[in-house]
Design an enzyme around this catalytic site. Structure first.
Site, mmCIF file in Angstrom:
data_model
loop_
_atom_site.group_PDB
_atom_site.id
_atom_site.type_symbol
_atom_site.label_atom_id
_atom_site.label_comp_id
_atom_site.label_asym_id
_atom_site.label_seq_id
_atom_site.Cartn_x
_atom_site.Cartn_y
_atom_site.Cartn_z
ATOM 1 N N SER A 172 0.834 -1.213 0.000
ATOM 2 C CA SER A 172 0.000 0.000 0.000
ATOM 3 C C SER A 172 0.865 1.259 0.000
ATOM 4 C CB SER A 172 -0.893 0.010 1.232
ATOM 5 O OG SER A 172 -1.644 -1.165 1.298
ATOM 6 N N GLY A 218 4.332 1.573 -0.395
ATOM 7 C CA GLY A 218 5.337 1.619 -1.457
ATOM 8 C C GLY A 218 4.726 2.066 -2.782
ATOM 9 N N LYS A 241 2.701 7.801 17.719
ATOM 10 C CA LYS A 241 1.986 6.862 16.856
ATOM 11 C C LYS A 241 1.947 5.469 17.496
ATOM 12 C CE LYS A 241 1.015 6.002 12.131
ATOM 13 N NZ LYS A 241 1.459 5.954 10.754
ATOM 14 N N ASN A 284 -1.186 2.825 18.097
ATOM 15 C CA ASN A 284 -1.160 1.455 17.584
ATOM 16 C C ASN A 284 -1.185 0.428 18.723
ATOM 17 O OD1 ASN A 284 0.911 2.655 14.949
ATOM 18 N ND2 ASN A 284 -1.174 1.969 14.712
ATOM 19 N N ASN A 320 -12.301 -0.286 14.507
ATOM 20 C CA ASN A 320 -11.654 0.606 15.481
ATOM 21 C C ASN A 320 -12.649 1.300 16.420
ATOM 22 O OD1 ASN A 320 -9.393 -0.105 14.110
ATOM 23 N ND2 ASN A 320 -8.952 1.891 13.230
ATOM 24 N N GLU A 326 2.506 -6.843 12.963
ATOM 25 C CA GLU A 326 3.591 -5.996 13.477
ATOM 26 C C GLU A 326 3.605 -5.971 15.013
ATOM 27 O OE1 GLU A 326 5.012 -2.963 10.235
ATOM 28 O OE2 GLU A 326 2.962 -2.417 10.748
HETATM 29 N N1 LIG Z 1 -1.097 1.282 4.850
HETATM 30 C C1 LIG Z 1 -1.102 2.424 5.525
HETATM 31 O O1 LIG Z 1 -2.058 3.240 5.376
HETATM 32 C C2 LIG Z 1 0.047 2.794 6.454
HETATM 33 C C3 LIG Z 1 1.119 1.901 6.696
HETATM 34 N N2 LIG Z 1 2.171 2.291 7.493
HETATM 35 C C4 LIG Z 1 3.325 1.424 7.755
HETATM 36 O O2 LIG Z 1 4.071 1.277 6.541
HETATM 37 C C5 LIG Z 1 4.680 -0.014 6.481
HETATM 38 C C6 LIG Z 1 4.257 -0.697 5.178
HETATM 39 O O3 LIG Z 1 2.848 -0.882 5.245
HETATM 40 P P1 LIG Z 1 1.958 -1.336 4.009
HETATM 41 O O4 LIG Z 1 2.467 -0.747 2.758
HETATM 42 O O5 LIG Z 1 0.558 -1.100 4.422
HETATM 43 O O6 LIG Z 1 2.274 -2.920 3.990
HETATM 44 P P2 LIG Z 1 1.910 -3.980 2.864
HETATM 45 O O7 LIG Z 1 1.818 -5.303 3.523
HETATM 46 O O8 LIG Z 1 0.776 -3.477 2.025
HETATM 47 O O9 LIG Z 1 3.196 -3.954 1.919
HETATM 48 C C7 LIG Z 1 4.416 -4.511 2.248
HETATM 49 C C8 LIG Z 1 5.048 -4.911 0.929
HETATM 50 O O10 LIG Z 1 6.377 -5.349 1.179
HETATM 51 C C9 LIG Z 1 6.622 -6.417 0.294
HETATM 52 N N3 LIG Z 1 7.758 -7.213 0.745
HETATM 53 C C10 LIG Z 1 7.862 -8.002 1.828
HETATM 54 N N4 LIG Z 1 9.065 -8.580 1.876
HETATM 55 C C11 LIG Z 1 9.740 -8.161 0.785
HETATM 56 C C12 LIG Z 1 11.016 -8.430 0.274
HETATM 57 N N5 LIG Z 1 11.863 -9.266 0.882
HETATM 58 N N6 LIG Z 1 11.381 -7.833 -0.888
HETATM 59 C C13 LIG Z 1 10.550 -6.982 -1.531
HETATM 60 N N7 LIG Z 1 9.306 -6.703 -1.099
HETATM 61 C C14 LIG Z 1 8.915 -7.285 0.050
HETATM 62 C C15 LIG Z 1 5.331 -7.198 0.281
HETATM 63 O O11 LIG Z 1 5.328 -8.053 -0.846
HETATM 64 P P3 LIG Z 1 4.175 -9.152 -1.133
HETATM 65 O O12 LIG Z 1 3.078 -8.380 -1.805
HETATM 66 O O13 LIG Z 1 4.867 -10.083 -2.046
HETATM 67 O O14 LIG Z 1 3.785 -9.725 0.179
HETATM 68 C C16 LIG Z 1 4.325 -6.060 0.206
HETATM 69 O O15 LIG Z 1 4.073 -5.697 -1.126
HETATM 70 C C17 LIG Z 1 4.217 -0.764 7.736
HETATM 71 O O16 LIG Z 1 5.194 -0.676 8.742
HETATM 72 C C18 LIG Z 1 2.950 -0.020 8.157
HETATM 73 O O17 LIG Z 1 2.729 -0.127 9.533
HETATM 74 C C19 LIG Z 1 2.196 3.544 8.035
HETATM 75 C C20 LIG Z 1 1.164 4.427 7.829
HETATM 76 C C21 LIG Z 1 -0.005 4.114 7.056
HETATM 77 C C1 LIG Z 2 -4.543 4.414 13.141
HETATM 78 C C2 LIG Z 2 -4.823 2.957 12.810
HETATM 79 C C3 LIG Z 2 -5.248 2.227 14.053
HETATM 80 C C4 LIG Z 2 -5.941 3.037 11.802
HETATM 81 O O1 LIG Z 2 -6.545 1.817 11.524
HETATM 82 C C5 LIG Z 2 -3.565 2.320 12.236
HETATM 83 O O2 LIG Z 2 -2.537 2.960 12.147
HETATM 84 C C6 LIG Z 2 -3.495 0.894 11.821
HETATM 85 O O3 LIG Z 2 -4.522 0.269 11.562
HETATM 86 O O4 LIG Z 2 -2.346 0.390 11.754
#
Ligand SMILES: NC(=O)C1=CN([C@@H]2O[C@H](COP(=O)(O)OP(=O)(O)OC[C@H]3O[C@@H](n4cnc5c(N)ncnc54)[C@H](OP(=O)(O)O)[C@@H]3O)[C@@H](O)[C@H]2O)C=CC1
Ligand SMILES: CC(C)(CO)C(=O)C(=O)O
Length: 298
Positions: free
Chosen positions: A10, A12, A183, A187, A201, A261
């Site tokens: 999401s 990336g 944050k 969480n 939530n 996580e």
């Molecule tokens: N989503 C959100 O709204 C928010 C997320 N975050 C934080 O951001 C971070 C990322 O979250 P999010 O994007 O939601 O996570 P996702 O699970 O959507 O994405 C993680 C990605 O990393 C890939 N991945 C895992 N291992 C490897 C590897 N060895 N090489 C290459 N790619 C790899 C996964 O691949 P595959 O698809 O193959 O599994 C997946 O596409 C987390 O720490 C989250 O807590 C922070 C704020 C908001």
């Molecule tokens: C703020 C909240 C709790 C929103 O769902 C969140 O950051 C998460 O789900 O990881």
């Protein structure tokens, strides 16, 4: 700038889409199907229900062939971080900085020991990947980034200026660890409870028993992080209200049988303090769910 984004989930995909307008972007993924989809179709971004979606051309590669870039951004979740760190150590240009955007705090101790320039960021964007090359920007916010080592401030500030746009702000913060702590309180109070009780939530506010448990988790977290309780508890409740219809990321991970996580959220709090009975209960509860999920797949 030439930017390497590791992990195209999401966040990336969201960063890659916005950065592709002005920069050269390569997404590093772990599956061939995702690499092919991104190369063939570009990244499709839905930024609101009212505007047509847009597609952005970026490069895509498997992580094994990690190349040289001006700036690396690590967008995998905490359980996958160890593999990525190893690849960065082996293949990435050691002179170039790496930005870590993970929630939680366990990664901070690990990356502080790396022999290279590292930055941390906190995002308040909401993003949801709907397939390997499409992401919905569910909530607009900003990226706030800061340094671990004071002497790297100017470098980060210059890089943020190059990334910043009105549409997608990249901001400098002089105390990113404090941002991560705030944050983490949210969480730690919301994520494990919503995952254990399989609720949205908003139930943290409407169910008095869950509200009591969330308050206990918030109190323990604030004590360990040396934060004032009252203000942070207000903040937790306001986030639960604003996201009342959301399913937390931990609930979604548990539902899908994916590692959560928990180690960098509740696990981090337990590693720093001793008298944390609410935190210990939810930590072990989530670990138990992860274990039973795994057994059912074996
Ligand atoms: N989503 C959100 O709204 C928010 C997320 N975050 C934080 O951001 C971070 C990322 O979250 P999010 O994007 O939601 O996570 P996702 O699970 O959507 O994405 C993680 C990605 O990393 C890939 N991945 C895992 N291992 C490897 C590897 N060895 N090489 C290459 N790619 C790899 C996964 O691949 P595959 O698809 O193959 O599994 C997946 O596409 C987390 O720490 C989250 O807590 C922070 C704020 C908001
Ligand atoms: C703020 C909240 C709790 C929103 O769902 C969140 O950051 C998460 O789900 O990881």
């Amino acid at each position: 700038m030439d930017i390497g984004i590791i992990g195209a989930g999401s966040i990336g995909l969201l960063l890659a889409a916005y950065l592709a307008k002005d920069h050269q972007v390569t997404c590093y993924v772990r599956r061939d199907e995702q690499k092919d989809q991104i190369l063939r179709k570009g990244i499709v971004l839905h930024d609101s229900q009212h505007t047509p979606h847009k597609s952005f051309r970026v490069n895509a590669e498997k992580l094994e062939v990690l190349d040289r870039h001006d700036f690396y951004m690590v967008c995998v979740k905490y359980p996958q971080l160890a593999d990525v760190l190893q690849m960065l150590e082996e293949k990435a240009d050691t002179q170039k900085p790496v930005l870590f955007i993970q929630n939680g705090m366990a990664h901070v101790d690990v990356i502080s020991c790396m022999q290279r320039t590292v930055f941390v960021a906190v995002l308040d964007h909401g993003a949801k990947r709907i397939n390997d090359h499409t992401v919905i920007h569910t909530g607009k916010g900003s990226v706030q980034a800061g340094v671990i080592e004071k002497r790297e401030e100017t470098l980060l500030q210059d890089m943020l200026k190059a990334l910043h746009t009105h549409e997608f702000p990249w901001l400098y913060h002089d105390d990113p660890v404090n941002l991560l702590k705030q944050k983490l309180v949210v969480n730690a109070a919301i994520n494990p409870l919503t995952a254990l009780f399989d609720v949205q939530n908003g139930e943290i506010l409407t169910n008095p028993y869950l509200n009591h448990l969330a308050k206990g988790l918030c109190e323990e977290t604030c004590q360990v992080l040396e934060l004032e309780f009252g203000q942070n508890w207000e903040y937790v409740q306001s986030v639960a209200d604003r996201t009342k219809l959301n399913s937390s990321s931990m609930r979604e991970d548990i539902r899908r049988g994916k590692p959560s996580e928990i180690d960098t959220i509740s696990g981090y709090i337990l590693s720093k303090g001793s008298q944390n009975s609410y935190t210990s209960f939810v930590y072990n509860g989530i670990k138990a769910k992860e274990r039973s999920g795994r057994e059912s797949f074996d």
